[in-house]
Design an enzyme around this catalytic site. Structure first.
Site, PDB file in Angstrom:
ATOM      1  N   HIS A 361       0.801  -1.229   0.000  1.00 15.39           N
ATOM      2  CA  HIS A 361       0.000   0.000   0.000  1.00 15.39           C
ATOM      3  C   HIS A 361       0.828   1.270   0.000  1.00 15.39           C
ATOM      4  O   HIS A 361       0.266   2.358   0.146  1.00 15.39           O
ATOM      5  CB  HIS A 361      -0.928   0.057   1.221  1.00 15.39           C
ATOM      6  CG  HIS A 361      -1.958  -1.010   1.260  1.00 15.39           C
ATOM      7  ND1 HIS A 361      -3.216  -0.858   0.721  1.00 15.39           N
ATOM      8  CD2 HIS A 361      -1.921  -2.264   1.763  1.00 15.39           C
ATOM      9  CE1 HIS A 361      -3.905  -1.965   0.915  1.00 15.39           C
ATOM     10  NE2 HIS A 361      -3.144  -2.840   1.546  1.00 15.39           N
ATOM     11  N   LYS A 542      -8.599  13.518   4.785  1.00 19.09           N
ATOM     12  CA  LYS A 542      -7.679  12.384   4.759  1.00 19.09           C
ATOM     13  C   LYS A 542      -6.661  12.600   5.862  1.00 19.09           C
ATOM     14  O   LYS A 542      -6.628  13.677   6.467  1.00 19.09           O
ATOM     15  CB  LYS A 542      -6.965  12.297   3.402  1.00 19.09           C
ATOM     16  CG  LYS A 542      -6.380  13.645   2.929  1.00 19.09           C
ATOM     17  CD  LYS A 542      -5.775  13.572   1.536  1.00 19.09           C
ATOM     18  CE  LYS A 542      -6.780  13.608   0.398  1.00 19.09           C
ATOM     19  NZ  LYS A 542      -6.905  12.412  -0.379  1.00 19.09           N
ATOM     20  N   ARG A 543      -5.817  11.581   6.174  1.00 16.07           N
ATOM     21  CA  ARG A 543      -4.751  11.789   7.148  1.00 16.07           C
ATOM     22  C   ARG A 543      -3.896  12.986   6.717  1.00 16.07           C
ATOM     23  O   ARG A 543      -3.741  13.239   5.529  1.00 16.07           O
ATOM     24  CB  ARG A 543      -3.886  10.533   7.256  1.00 16.07           C
ATOM     25  CG  ARG A 543      -4.558   9.405   8.013  1.00 16.07           C
ATOM     26  CD  ARG A 543      -4.808   9.763   9.444  1.00 16.07           C
ATOM     27  NE  ARG A 543      -3.564   9.758  10.175  1.00 16.07           N
ATOM     28  CZ  ARG A 543      -3.272   8.930  11.173  1.00 16.07           C
ATOM     29  NH1 ARG A 543      -4.160   8.050  11.582  1.00 16.07           N
ATOM     30  NH2 ARG A 543      -2.104   9.001  11.792  1.00 16.07           N
ATOM     31  N   LYS A 548       0.478  14.398   0.993  1.00 15.36           N
ATOM     32  CA  LYS A 548      -0.911  14.635   0.577  1.00 15.36           C
ATOM     33  C   LYS A 548      -1.172  16.126   0.324  1.00 15.36           C
ATOM     34  O   LYS A 548      -2.172  16.511  -0.234  1.00 15.36           O
ATOM     35  CB  LYS A 548      -1.884  14.088   1.621  1.00 15.36           C
ATOM     36  CG  LYS A 548      -1.833  12.552   1.753  1.00 15.36           C
ATOM     37  CD  LYS A 548      -2.767  12.077   2.851  1.00 15.36           C
ATOM     38  CE  LYS A 548      -2.662  10.578   3.153  1.00 15.36           C
ATOM     39  NZ  LYS A 548      -3.350   9.740   2.158  1.00 15.36           N
ATOM     40  N   THR A 650      -8.765   6.269  -1.864  1.00 17.63           N
ATOM     41  CA  THR A 650     -10.100   5.700  -2.036  1.00 17.63           C
ATOM     42  C   THR A 650     -11.139   6.779  -1.758  1.00 17.63           C
ATOM     43  O   THR A 650     -12.244   6.714  -2.267  1.00 17.63           O
ATOM     44  CB  THR A 650     -10.334   4.505  -1.084  1.00 17.63           C
ATOM     45  OG1 THR A 650      -9.845   4.858   0.215  1.00 17.63           O
ATOM     46  CG2 THR A 650      -9.596   3.271  -1.586  1.00 17.63           C
ATOM     47  N   LYS A 654     -14.893   7.948  -3.552  1.00 16.67           N
ATOM     48  CA  LYS A 654     -16.152   8.244  -2.839  1.00 16.67           C
ATOM     49  C   LYS A 654     -16.722   9.584  -3.298  1.00 16.67           C
ATOM     50  O   LYS A 654     -17.940   9.720  -3.499  1.00 16.67           O
ATOM     51  CB  LYS A 654     -15.902   8.247  -1.320  1.00 16.67           C
ATOM     52  CG  LYS A 654     -15.555   6.862  -0.775  1.00 16.67           C
ATOM     53  CD  LYS A 654     -14.911   6.896   0.613  1.00 16.67           C
ATOM     54  CE  LYS A 654     -14.212   5.564   0.874  1.00 16.67           C
ATOM     55  NZ  LYS A 654     -13.322   5.592   2.050  1.00 16.67           N
TER      56      LYS A 654
HETATM   57  C1  26Q Z   1       4.051   0.746   9.955  1.00 16.08           C
HETATM   58  C2  26Q Z   1       4.997   0.400  10.906  1.00 16.08           C
HETATM   59  C3  26Q Z   1       4.762   0.613  12.230  1.00 16.08           C
HETATM   60  C4  26Q Z   1       3.564   1.180  12.612  1.00 16.08           C
HETATM   61  C5  26Q Z   1       2.613   1.514  11.672  1.00 16.08           C
HETATM   62  C6  26Q Z   1       2.858   1.303  10.334  1.00 16.08           C
HETATM   63  C7  26Q Z   1       1.833   1.663   9.323  1.00 16.08           C
HETATM   64  C8  26Q Z   1       0.519   1.823   9.694  1.00 16.08           C
HETATM   65  C9  26Q Z   1      -0.440   2.148   8.758  1.00 16.08           C
HETATM   66  C10 26Q Z   1       2.162   1.819   7.991  1.00 16.08           C
HETATM   67  C11 26Q Z   1       1.196   2.145   7.064  1.00 16.08           C
HETATM   68  C12 26Q Z   1      -0.120   2.319   7.432  1.00 16.08           C
HETATM   69  C13 26Q Z   1      -1.198   2.684   6.507  1.00 16.08           C
HETATM   70  C14 26Q Z   1      -1.074   2.829   5.209  1.00 16.08           C
HETATM   71  C15 26Q Z   1      -2.211   3.242   4.375  1.00 16.08           C
HETATM   72  O1  26Q Z   1      -3.298   3.513   4.861  1.00 16.08           O
HETATM   73  N1  26Q Z   1      -2.029   3.283   3.052  1.00 16.08           N
HETATM   74  C16 26Q Z   1      -3.077   3.685   2.145  1.00 16.08           C
HETATM   75  O2  26Q Z   1      -3.725   2.522   1.657  1.00 16.08           O
HETATM   76  C17 26Q Z   1      -4.856   2.851   0.872  1.00 16.08           C
HETATM   77  C18 26Q Z   1      -5.547   1.552   0.494  1.00 16.08           C
HETATM   78  O3  26Q Z   1      -4.797   0.853  -0.447  1.00 16.08           O
HETATM   79  C19 26Q Z   1      -4.441   3.647  -0.346  1.00 16.08           C
HETATM   80  O4  26Q Z   1      -5.611   4.034  -1.034  1.00 16.08           O
HETATM   81  C20 26Q Z   1      -3.645   4.879   0.051  1.00 16.08           C
HETATM   82  O5  26Q Z   1      -3.148   5.523  -1.099  1.00 16.08           O
HETATM   83  C21 26Q Z   1      -2.509   4.465   0.979  1.00 16.08           C
HETATM   84  O6  26Q Z   1      -1.834   5.619   1.472  1.00 16.08           O
END
Ligand code: 26Q
Length: 805
Positions: A361, A542-543, A548, A650, A654
């Protein structure tokens, strides 16, 4: 006893009277309350139980079918499930929305009040977690036999407040009240080990963990469209193996006596609030192993109830790893096969390979998981040995593997490489992202395994994101193209032949207008903001992340404000800029951007000269239920990440589905959205991915871009003078310094093009018939982005499973 109980009516035939009887029955027998003395909470619980009863039969039937027909099933492992509220979703999927309203009429609070009383199940950070939730809905709708596996965090994502414009985090407490959708399963448990050491006995490795906890299952039925099929979301909670060390307690060591309990409680206490940054915390590694080991143990136990030979696992089981967070699944599966079942190591690797799939992702280097071999070796000593042997197996099998390619780099375990070599399919989440995976992070692995990387462009469930969130537009869609679009979203194409029809366009515009009025009411009640519902609603939710580029958006707002002040006649349309989103608590730059948005909002909203033209609102604590209010009311969707950084997005889907036009870059799934809706119905700006790479290499690109934009120079000067931080002109120095000197995400390079495209937006919005036609074409052409299409792709290209309905 069963024949003594009220028979459960079939879902489709449930009448308001039958549902009412069931609600009243639950108030008495499940809640012990007299209807005359019941609270909103009691009524919500009673209604939820009444609906849940209707899911039980399809749920059991689905399980019977899966096992009776010897079907293969999918196990979706994810550290996050951002499912949001369940009551209204269940009502929609069971086709009982209207029945709920009627059943409650005259006996208690109305349906909307009960819906609003439910806390969000916010067991996720952002896109990845919400995608998992949409996938659950689609897997059930498509009759794909499957289980979601996650963690039941006591506290989901933190609650966000603003104090003096700054983000303040408080713990989220969704579990303070009972969750009516969950069945606790105290009998479905697994013991999970950590630490300790490895011994060899009779030639076999034996891991003797130094700590153990028990994983306990909590099951949620997930009903698909019309309740035709229901799968299970199994969320693991941790509890101690020994509650209490009485001997130590009696010796006076009260704290040590509760150590086992403390370890267990922390394991499932909090969701990591970091979105894409390396937390690097031992607890995070333990959580990942806890989820993975509990799930794999469940999967293997279920398989061995049907079959004896684990080598046949791929016939009945597909496991999908949602990013690398559960990537210890490969080593864990191999450990069970080799250490516990005596299967040959290489053979075990081949079995794991056929079973596992990995979804990537993100390409951002800071979000790729790595664990030091030291930490891996101390928390999971046997797994570290197995990972070394997996690396060796992969090297032996691929004699052309470059010398530098290894799971181990700089004394760290690269979880992306581990996931790649243990999965038979590795997928990206949009066409552009998948292409970049092949060319960048996984270049060398792609050369070795050219058929392994596949694309599955993300999607969203139309049940929640149109039927539930936007009743006004849903009604118009059904009236225009008939029912059936809810599980066959390509039918929206039928709207296209009405976009020349003035009456249809008026209805389309009226649906949007009513959503905007509803949002304006809500903003007035909850954020104290009075906004004009006829203004252009421009939304970025979004976050908060540098890539972004919320910063680009707020700088443009400031430039527009300045322009209107200098030259009032340049104002074209009133605009309300709406922001929403949380920052990771330790992400200083993102937090500074939040503060700037709030500071700028305070100054701009108070300016009598511009207040009719520009307003900025930032309601705190953006979450799934806020998205359900904001998205249907948006005119303009901001999808403005630097090209090459957003894997898919995503939210972008929406908005378009709900008839907002997009201003966006050629990034992630924006590329495919633009292809589908037509370039003429999309406001494109910004550098492309190759241009971004070339621009970054040009030393001093920031200064060059700033010198070419008078608007941007004005904005930077206002920031430096402290216009938005009176008495504290240095407050935004870190941001301005970044823009001048190390603007990695190219806010400066893209600024002028963005500003210009926004003025095109102004002009088109003023021609309201043109705008509405473009918006309607967006809705009509979004069928491709149903998560049903995405899941069909996973089923055929990755999981090799067929639909049971
Ligand atoms: C990693 C290591 C330690 C702690 C946390 C993490 C961590 C946590 C959450 C790393 C990544 C995430 C989340 C990533 C995320 O939400 N990615 C998004 O995924 C969506 C679904 O595929 C995409 O539409 C977005 O573009 C993408 O940013």
């Amino acid at each position: 006893m069963t024949d003594m109980q009220t028979p459960v009516p079939p879902v489709a035939g449930t009448t308001p009277a039958a549902l009412r009887a069931s609600i009243l029955d639950h108030l008495r027998t499940s809640l012990g309350k007299d209807p005359g003395h019941s609270s909103i909470y009691d009524w919500r619980m009673a209604l939820s139980y009444a609906l849940r009863d209707l899911v039980i039969e399809p749920w059991f039937a689905a399980t019977r079918r899966t096992y009776g027909e010897g079907r293969k099933r999918v196990y979706y492992l994810s550290m996050e499930f951002l499912i949001g509220r369940m009551l209204e979703d269940a009502a929609i999927n069971l086709g009982l929305h209207q029945v709920c309203t009627e059943a409650l009429a005259g006996i208690g609070p109305d349906f909307a009040t009960l819906v609003d009383d439910e806390p969000d199940a916010a067991l996720g950070n952002g896109g990845l977690g919400r995608l998992a939730a949409c996938f659950l809905d689609s897997m059930s709708t498509l009759g794909c036999p499957s289980y979601g596996y996650g963690i039941r965090y006591e506290h989901g994502i933190f609650r966000q407040r603003f104090e003096g414009g700054q983000q303040v985090e408080t713990p989220e407490d969704w579990l303070l009240r009972r969750d009516p959708w969950v069945f606790e399963r105290p009998e479905a448990v697994a013991t999970i080990g950590f630490r300790g050491h490895v011994e060899t006995r009779d030639g076999r490795a034996v891991w003797l963990p130094g700590e153990t906890v028990i994983a306990e299952a909590n099951d949620m039925p997930v009903a698909g469209w019309k309740g035709r099929w229901a799968n299970t979301l199994r969320l693991w909670g941790a509890r101690p193996t020994t509650l209490f060390d009485l001997a130590r307690f009696n010796m006076g060591d009260h704290t040590a006596a509760s150590e086992p309990e403390a370890l267990a409680r922390t394991l499932s206490r909090v969701l990591y609030p970091s979105d894409g940054t390396q937390a690097g915390k031992e607890l995070r590694l333990k959580q990942e192993y806890f989820l993975t080991a509990a799930s794999i143990s469940d999967i293997v136990r279920r398989f061995l109830g049907q079959q004896t030979d684990l080598r046949k696992l791929p016939e009945l089981v597909a496991i999908q790893m949602n990013d690398t967070h559960p990537a210890i699944a490969g080593p864990e599966l191999i450990r069970i096969m080799v250490d516990l079942h005596g299967i040959d190591f290489d053979e075990a690797c081949e079995v794991a390979l056929q079973v596992l799939g990995y979804t990537n992702h993100t390409l951002l280097p800071e979000a790729l998981e790595r664990w030091s071999t030291w930490m891996m070796g101390s928390v999971l000593p046997r797994h570290l040995q197995i990972i070394e042997r997996i690396d060796d197996w992969h090297r032996r099998k691929n004699p052309t593997r470059p010398a530098g390619l290894s799971i181990f780099q700089h004394d760290e375990v690269q979880m992306g490489t581990l996931a790649f070599v243990t999965a038979h399919r590795v997928n990206g989440v949009s066409a552009l992202h998948t292409d970049l995976m092949r060319k960048t992070v996984f270049h060398d692995l792609n050369v070795l395994h050219p058929d392994r990387i596949v694309n599955q462009t993300n999607g969203i469930t139309p049940r929640r994101w149109l039927a539930l969130a936007n009743p006004a537009l849903s009604g118009l869609v059904t009236q225009t193209v008939g029912d059936g679009w809810q599980d066959d979203l390509d039918r929206l194409r039928g709207l296209e032949r009405h976009v020349g029809d003035a009456a249809f366009l008026a209805d389309f515009a009226a649906a949007k207008r009513s959503n905007k009025a509803r949002l304006a009411d809500w903003l007035a009640r909850t954020a104290g903001a009075k906004v004009n519902p006829d203004a252009l609603f421009d939304v970025q939710v979004k976050r908060i992340h540098e890539y972004k580029r919320q910063l680009l958006n707020i700088l443009e707002a400031i430039a527009l404000w300045h322009q209107i002040r200098e030259n009032p006649s340049s104002a074209i349309v009133p605009r309300v800029k709406i922001f929403g989103g949380k920052s990771a608590p330790g992400y200083a730059t993102a937090k500074l951007i939040i503060r700037l948005i709030n500071d700028a909002a305070a100054v701009i909203n108070a300016d009598p000269a511009t207040k009719d033209w520009l307003q900025i609102v930032y309601p705190a604590n953006y979450n799934v239920s806020m998205a359900e209010k904001l998205i249907p009311a948006a005119d303009l969707s901001e999808q403005i990440s630097t090209a090459g950084t957003e894997a898919s997005g995503t939210g972008n889907m929406k908005f378009s589905l709900n008839g907002a036009l997009t201003i966006g870059t050629l990034d992630g799934a924006n590329v495919e959205i633009r292809e589908q809706v037509g370039a003429e119905n999309f406001f494109l700006f910004g550098l492309t991915t190759p241009e971004v790479i070339a621009r970054r290499a040009r030393i001093g690109h920031e200064r060059a871009a700033i010198s070419e934009s008078q608007h941007l120079r004005d904005v930077l000067q206002m920031l430096a003078e402290g216009v938005f931080s009176p008495g504290d002109p240095g407050r935004y120095h870190a941001l301005t310094d970044m823009l001048w000197n190390h603007d990695h995400y190219l806010v400066t390079s893209d600024f002028e093009d963005y500003y210009t495209r926004q003025r095109d937006v102004d002009r088109v919005f003023k021609e309201s018939a043109t705008w509405t036609r473009m918006a309607a074409l967006n809705t009509a052409r979004m069928g491709f982005f149903s998560s049903d299409r995405t899941i069909r792709g996973y089923m055929s290209d990755i999981w090799s499973v067929t639909s049971a309905v």
